[in-house]
Design a protein around this motif. Structure first.
Motif, mmCIF file in Angstrom:
data_model
loop_
_atom_site.group_PDB
_atom_site.id
_atom_site.type_symbol
_atom_site.label_atom_id
_atom_site.label_comp_id
_atom_site.label_asym_id
_atom_site.label_seq_id
_atom_site.Cartn_x
_atom_site.Cartn_y
_atom_site.Cartn_z
ATOM 1 N N ASP A 202 0.823 -1.216 0.000
ATOM 2 C CA ASP A 202 0.000 0.000 0.000
ATOM 3 C C ASP A 202 0.856 1.264 0.000
ATOM 4 O O ASP A 202 0.411 2.324 -0.464
ATOM 5 N N LEU A 203 2.077 1.153 0.531
ATOM 6 C CA LEU A 203 2.991 2.304 0.515
ATOM 7 C C LEU A 203 3.695 2.453 -0.833
ATOM 8 O O LEU A 203 4.457 3.396 -1.038
ATOM 9 N N GLY A 204 3.441 1.497 -1.736
ATOM 10 C CA GLY A 204 4.024 1.574 -3.078
ATOM 11 C C GLY A 204 5.204 0.653 -3.300
ATOM 12 O O GLY A 204 5.777 0.623 -4.402
ATOM 13 N N HIS A 205 5.590 -0.116 -2.288
ATOM 14 C CA HIS A 205 6.729 -1.026 -2.433
ATOM 15 C C HIS A 205 6.302 -2.263 -3.224
ATOM 16 O O HIS A 205 5.296 -2.895 -2.921
ATOM 17 N N GLN A 206 7.066 -2.596 -4.233
ATOM 18 C CA GLN A 206 6.792 -3.775 -5.064
ATOM 19 C C GLN A 206 7.869 -4.845 -4.904
ATOM 20 O O GLN A 206 7.586 -6.028 -5.034
ATOM 21 N N THR A 207 9.097 -4.436 -4.610
ATOM 22 C CA THR A 207 10.201 -5.386 -4.463
ATOM 23 C C THR A 207 10.643 -5.399 -3.001
ATOM 24 O O THR A 207 11.363 -4.498 -2.545
ATOM 25 N N ILE A 208 10.185 -6.393 -2.298
ATOM 26 C CA ILE A 208 10.401 -6.508 -0.852
ATOM 27 C C ILE A 208 11.161 -7.804 -0.588
ATOM 28 O O ILE A 208 10.843 -8.848 -1.163
ATOM 29 N N THR A 209 12.145 -7.759 0.288
ATOM 30 C CA THR A 209 12.865 -8.974 0.671
ATOM 31 C C THR A 209 12.504 -9.353 2.101
ATOM 32 O O THR A 209 12.554 -8.515 3.007
ATOM 33 N N LEU A 210 12.152 -10.616 2.280
ATOM 34 C CA LEU A 210 11.888 -11.148 3.621
ATOM 35 C C LEU A 210 13.203 -11.607 4.238
ATOM 36 O O LEU A 210 14.001 -12.290 3.596
ATOM 37 N N LEU A 211 13.436 -11.236 5.481
ATOM 38 C CA LEU A 211 14.630 -11.663 6.222
ATOM 39 C C LEU A 211 14.192 -12.556 7.377
ATOM 40 O O LEU A 211 13.363 -12.161 8.204
ATOM 41 N N ALA A 261 28.683 -10.626 11.755
ATOM 42 C CA ALA A 261 29.429 -10.098 10.605
ATOM 43 C C ALA A 261 29.005 -10.807 9.319
ATOM 44 O O ALA A 261 28.839 -10.168 8.263
ATOM 45 N N LYS A 262 28.811 -12.117 9.398
ATOM 46 C CA LYS A 262 28.404 -12.893 8.224
ATOM 47 C C LYS A 262 27.023 -12.465 7.743
ATOM 48 O O LYS A 262 26.788 -12.288 6.533
ATOM 49 N N ASP A 263 26.087 -12.270 8.685
ATOM 50 C CA ASP A 263 24.729 -11.869 8.309
ATOM 51 C C ASP A 263 24.702 -10.458 7.728
ATOM 52 O O ASP A 263 23.988 -10.184 6.752
ATOM 53 N N LEU A 264 25.474 -9.549 8.314
ATOM 54 C CA LEU A 264 25.543 -8.188 7.783
ATOM 55 C C LEU A 264 26.066 -8.194 6.350
ATOM 56 O O LEU A 264 25.533 -7.494 5.478
ATOM 57 N N LYS A 265 27.100 -8.974 6.114
ATOM 58 C CA LYS A 265 27.659 -9.063 4.763
ATOM 59 C C LYS A 265 26.629 -9.637 3.783
ATOM 60 O O LYS A 265 26.488 -9.152 2.654
ATOM 61 N N MET A 266 25.895 -10.662 4.220
ATOM 62 C CA MET A 266 24.891 -11.275 3.355
ATOM 63 C C MET A 266 23.812 -10.265 2.965
ATOM 64 O O MET A 266 23.399 -10.191 1.805
ATOM 65 N N TYR A 285 12.479 -8.500 15.512
ATOM 66 C CA TYR A 285 13.012 -7.171 15.787
ATOM 67 C C TYR A 285 14.530 -7.123 15.651
ATOM 68 O O TYR A 285 15.089 -6.199 15.048
ATOM 69 N N ASN A 286 15.226 -8.128 16.199
ATOM 70 C CA ASN A 286 16.690 -8.112 16.152
ATOM 71 C C ASN A 286 17.219 -8.242 14.724
ATOM 72 O O ASN A 286 18.297 -7.737 14.411
ATOM 73 N N ILE A 287 16.462 -8.907 13.850
ATOM 74 C CA ILE A 287 16.846 -8.968 12.437
ATOM 75 C C ILE A 287 16.643 -7.592 11.798
ATOM 76 O O ILE A 287 17.419 -7.176 10.942
ATOM 77 N N ALA A 288 15.601 -6.877 12.227
ATOM 78 C CA ALA A 288 15.382 -5.510 11.726
ATOM 79 C C ALA A 288 16.563 -4.608 12.084
ATOM 80 O O ALA A 288 16.987 -3.762 11.285
ATOM 81 N N LEU A 289 17.099 -4.785 13.291
ATOM 82 C CA LEU A 289 18.276 -4.004 13.689
ATOM 83 C C LEU A 289 19.467 -4.302 12.776
ATOM 84 O O LEU A 289 20.210 -3.394 12.375
ATOM 85 N N LEU A 290 19.654 -5.576 12.438
ATOM 86 C CA LEU A 290 20.726 -5.959 11.513
ATOM 87 C C LEU A 290 20.523 -5.300 10.152
ATOM 88 O O LEU A 290 21.470 -4.783 9.542
ATOM 89 N N ALA A 291 19.281 -5.349 9.667
ATOM 90 C CA ALA A 291 18.980 -4.779 8.352
ATOM 91 C C ALA A 291 19.265 -3.282 8.338
ATOM 92 O O ALA A 291 19.843 -2.754 7.374
ATOM 93 N N LYS A 292 18.873 -2.584 9.389
ATOM 94 C CA LYS A 292 19.110 -1.139 9.467
ATOM 95 C C LYS A 292 20.613 -0.841 9.460
ATOM 96 O O LYS A 292 21.073 0.086 8.767
ATOM 97 N N GLN A 293 21.385 -1.632 10.204
ATOM 98 C CA GLN A 293 22.836 -1.429 10.232
ATOM 99 C C GLN A 293 23.444 -1.675 8.845
ATOM 100 O O GLN A 293 24.304 -0.909 8.393
#
Length: 369
Positions: A202-211, A261-266, A285-293
């Motif tokens: 609804d916000l207009g995002h079409q290409t979304i990745t699930l983590l 470090a491995k997850d951040l690189k991925m 939530y903790n995966i969201a923190l990784l994604a933001k970093q």
């Protein structure tokens, strides 16, 4: 000849006779549930019933954590007689808990049990071995029921199977286990993941990745992936949705610098490869923190360049960055788990799975395209 009587009756009669003949004297400890179970080659549930029958006749009294003793204790003994068991003892086994998830669940359990049961807590930290050990310890202690948040494993442990075979009261929380006939209370994770994905659409995002972490048979992760896929299908997006399902550093037993470090690189490699991505849906939530970093380490910003939505979030703190998130009703989950367990203990057997809805909370991590 082999007796036709149930084993619990045989144990009951054996101990009753031993007391009558003076083998066990007044105030003396008799064998524990575990000792009797080992000696008779049965589950601890069987001798527990025998000891409950002896206690109901006033032949023994039971002390939580100490054992069972003949008749009334002497005046100088600590009295924790059956009156101390006028409230059942519930063992709670969780993987772990923090501000984003778990504390609300415990609050709900504590609130529901406040005047009705004693609560004992163990953490498994995602280890199947620790989970099994906790179940065994609680059973040996003589708890009246269990509330279990199963560890993330590719199988459910054998101790849970024993509980099912023995019809011992227990309730699973947060997730259910496939092929297991057990009471469970959790979140409608399929519906919640659909809701979150549709919000991003609804916000207009079409290409979304699930983590997410790797899918496991304890179904919360699998159901969230399923909801994400369903939202894409219903949107008419026929291409396979983008997913990174190997994020392991947020798992209770894998929180290590090397894994982080491995997850951040991925995540960063994925962003650089898939230039059209505009949003991440993190199932924790903790995966969201990784994604933001990861986004910020690439010189991008949230939500201007990449939006992030997740499940759960710590309570709002003034000045702190807030993620748009799907809020699970943890307190309700805990309350229902206690209610269902007490019903099972009182022979109101209901092995249903109760799924609760989530609420979408707007934060600072999502924006329109």
């Amino acid at each position: 000849m082999k007796s036709a009587k149930p084993i619990y009756e045989q144990i009951y009669e054996t101990i009753k006779t031993a007391i009558a003949e003076g083998k066990y004297k007044e105030g003396e400890r008799i064998p524990s549930e575990k000792e009797l179970a080992d000696s008779w080659n049965v589950s601890v549930i069987t001798p527990r019933k025998s000891l409950e029958m002896l206690a109901s006749e006033g032949l023994i009294f039971r002390q939580v954590g100490r054992g069972s003793f003949v008749k009334e204790p002497a005046n100088n003994e600590m009295k924790v007689v059956p009156s101390s068991r006028n409230k059942p003892v519930i063992g709670v086994i969780m993987t772990d808990f923090d501000e984003s998830y778990g504390i609300g669940l415990l609050n709900g359990i504590e609130h529901a049990a406040e005047e009705r049961a004693f609560i004992l807590l163990r953490r498994s930290f995602g280890s199947v071995d620790k989970e099994q050990a906790a179940i065994r310890e609680f059973m040996e202690l003589g708890v009246d029921g269990l509330i279990i948040l199963p560890s993330r494993a590719t199988f459910f442990n054998s101790e849970i199977l024993k509980l099912i075979v023995d019809q011992f009261p227990f309730v699973l929380v947060d997730r259910y286990l496939k092929g297991v006939a057990a009471a469970a209370v959790g979140t409608d994770n399929i519906g919640a993941a659909k809701k979150g994905t549709e919000y991003l659409f609804d916000l207009g995002h079409q290409t979304i990745t699930l983590l997410s972490p790797p899918p496991v048979s304890a179904t919360a992760v699998e159901d969230r992936i399923e909801g994400f896929i369903r939202a894409h299908v219903e949107k008419g997006l026929t291409k396979t949705p983008l997913m990174l399902t190997e994020v392991i550093s947020t798992l209770p037993d894998s929180f290590k610098e090397a894994n982080i470090a491995k997850d951040l690189k991925m995540i960063k490699d994925h962003l650089q490869k898939q230039k059209n991505i505009t949003a991440f849906f993190a199932i924790e939530y903790n995966i969201a923190l990784l994604a933001k970093q990861a986004v910020e380490e690439l010189g991008l910003s949230v939500p201007r360049d990449i939006s992030i939505l997740c499940f759960d979030s710590p309570p709002f703190k003034p000045g702190a960055f807030t993620f748009t998130h799907l809020l699970q009703d943890q307190e309700k989950m805990g309350q229902l788990a206690v209610e269902q367990l007490l019903g099972l203990k009182n022979s109101v057997r209901s092995l249903q799975t109760t799924l609760l809805h989530t609420k979408l909370i707007n934060g600072q991590s999502t924006g329109k395209i």
